[in-house]
Design an enzyme around this catalytic site. Sequence first.
Site, PDB file in Angstrom:
ATOM      1  N   CYS A 229      -4.668  -8.610  15.647  1.00  0.00           N
ATOM      2  CA  CYS A 229      -3.619  -8.802  14.645  1.00  0.00           C
ATOM      3  C   CYS A 229      -2.401  -7.950  14.980  1.00  0.00           C
ATOM      4  O   CYS A 229      -1.260  -8.404  14.895  1.00  0.00           O
ATOM      5  CB  CYS A 229      -4.157  -8.435  13.269  1.00  0.00           C
ATOM      6  SG  CYS A 229      -2.955  -8.634  11.943  1.00  0.00           S
TER       7      CYS A 229
ATOM      8  N   GLY B 291       0.819  -1.205   0.000  1.00  0.00           N
ATOM      9  CA  GLY B 291       0.000   0.000   0.000  1.00  0.00           C
ATOM     10  C   GLY B 291       0.855   1.257   0.000  1.00  0.00           C
ATOM     11  O   GLY B 291       2.073   1.211   0.186  1.00  0.00           O
ATOM     12  N   VAL B 292       0.200   2.391  -0.202  1.00  0.00           N
ATOM     13  CA  VAL B 292       0.909   3.672  -0.302  1.00  0.00           C
ATOM     14  C   VAL B 292       1.565   4.055   1.019  1.00  0.00           C
ATOM     15  O   VAL B 292       2.702   4.547   1.050  1.00  0.00           O
ATOM     16  CB  VAL B 292      -0.072   4.791  -0.745  1.00  0.00           C
ATOM     17  CG1 VAL B 292       0.610   6.149  -0.710  1.00  0.00           C
ATOM     18  CG2 VAL B 292      -0.583   4.512  -2.148  1.00  0.00           C
TER      19      VAL B 292
ATOM     20  N   CYS C  32      -8.441  -6.625   8.511  1.00  0.00           N
ATOM     21  CA  CYS C  32      -7.234  -7.423   8.644  1.00  0.00           C
ATOM     22  C   CYS C  32      -7.031  -8.510   7.581  1.00  0.00           C
ATOM     23  O   CYS C  32      -6.376  -8.294   6.608  1.00  0.00           O
ATOM     24  CB  CYS C  32      -7.187  -8.010  10.035  1.00  0.00           C
ATOM     25  SG  CYS C  32      -5.500  -8.250  10.573  1.00  0.00           S
TER      26      CYS C  32
END
Length: 368
Positions: A100, A13-14, A196
């Site tokens: 998580c 991801g960014v 998640c």
Amino acid sequence: MRKQRVVLGMSGGVDSSVAAWLLKQQGYEVIGLFMKNWEDDDNDAYCSTRQDWIDAVSVADVVGVDIEAVNFSSEYKDRVFAEFLREYEAGRTPNPDVLCNAEIKFKAFLDHAMQLGADKIATGHYARVRERGGCFELLKAIDASKDQSYFLHRLNQAQLSHTLFPLGELHKTEIRRIAEELKLPNAAKKDSTGICFIGERPFREFLNRYLSFRPGPMKTPDDEVVGEHVGLSFYTLGQRKGIGLGGSKHHRSDDGNHAPWYVARKDVATNTLSVVQGHDHPWLLSAALTAGQVSWTAGEPPMNGVLHAKTRYRQADVPCSFQVRDNGHFDLHFEQAQWAVTPGQSAVLYDGEVCLGGGIIERADTAD
């Protein structure tokens, strides 16, 4: 002098991609680690692991960092998913992102990073860590709309002391701007909105594969049966959509339309789902809650008194009176009754911008 080695969780991801560049700019030796936490349905339309790995490798190449993949799916299944299913079967609504972070991203991942000779680990979370008087504090991000301290509230001193959050001082718009300037291959990639491991898949259909479910009655507070639920696990308190009930003759809203139905209670013993009409029904409002499975960032609870709390992620902090019980659990009493306080979710405590920790909601006292 040797550079400090930081092992960074890179998801493709960014946010984590820009975090890699920022850490390099700050003079660290950066190693990217791509975590694979789920493999039950790798070929599923909703599983983006393969594309995420390609994106992470492409970014690592542009930024100039080494990257490796590590498979934590067995730890994930044992520590996160099994607990997730247990909570649902008990009629509660767990938050897998909280679990998580505590069990995988800051435990299994941290352990693996230390084996790679890391001095610190880093993630693309929006939060900050501050050391004050030898104690490490978890702080909210500067960008209040992206702050993720709620999901990180179970981190302890050992974890916080080894953790960097490179994005904590920046706004999301700045992250996007940096990604575009660097011409990162994922600069325009959408943020993941899925939870998640489940991603953005149809939730009921997913749970269906793992939980046994038993239909049962849907009742009003007057004990009138108005429908049948498909299994208590598939509903959460405050839910409005997907209940399967239209309007009703019983209760009309102010504009004369039938007031919408909401899930208000789940009784596992009788397999009954209680539904009410109207957003502000007393069964949806709680003036107090009790939480267990507590975790405090400082290693001990704050003093009894007035603090602020969130009982769900997308919520403004609300004032409350905090009191620790003899068994370590805590009670919160709110000045204003809170809407749809849900057992299984986290109640997280704040003192200003400092996240103190919190616990899992066990019981909420409704206004009736």
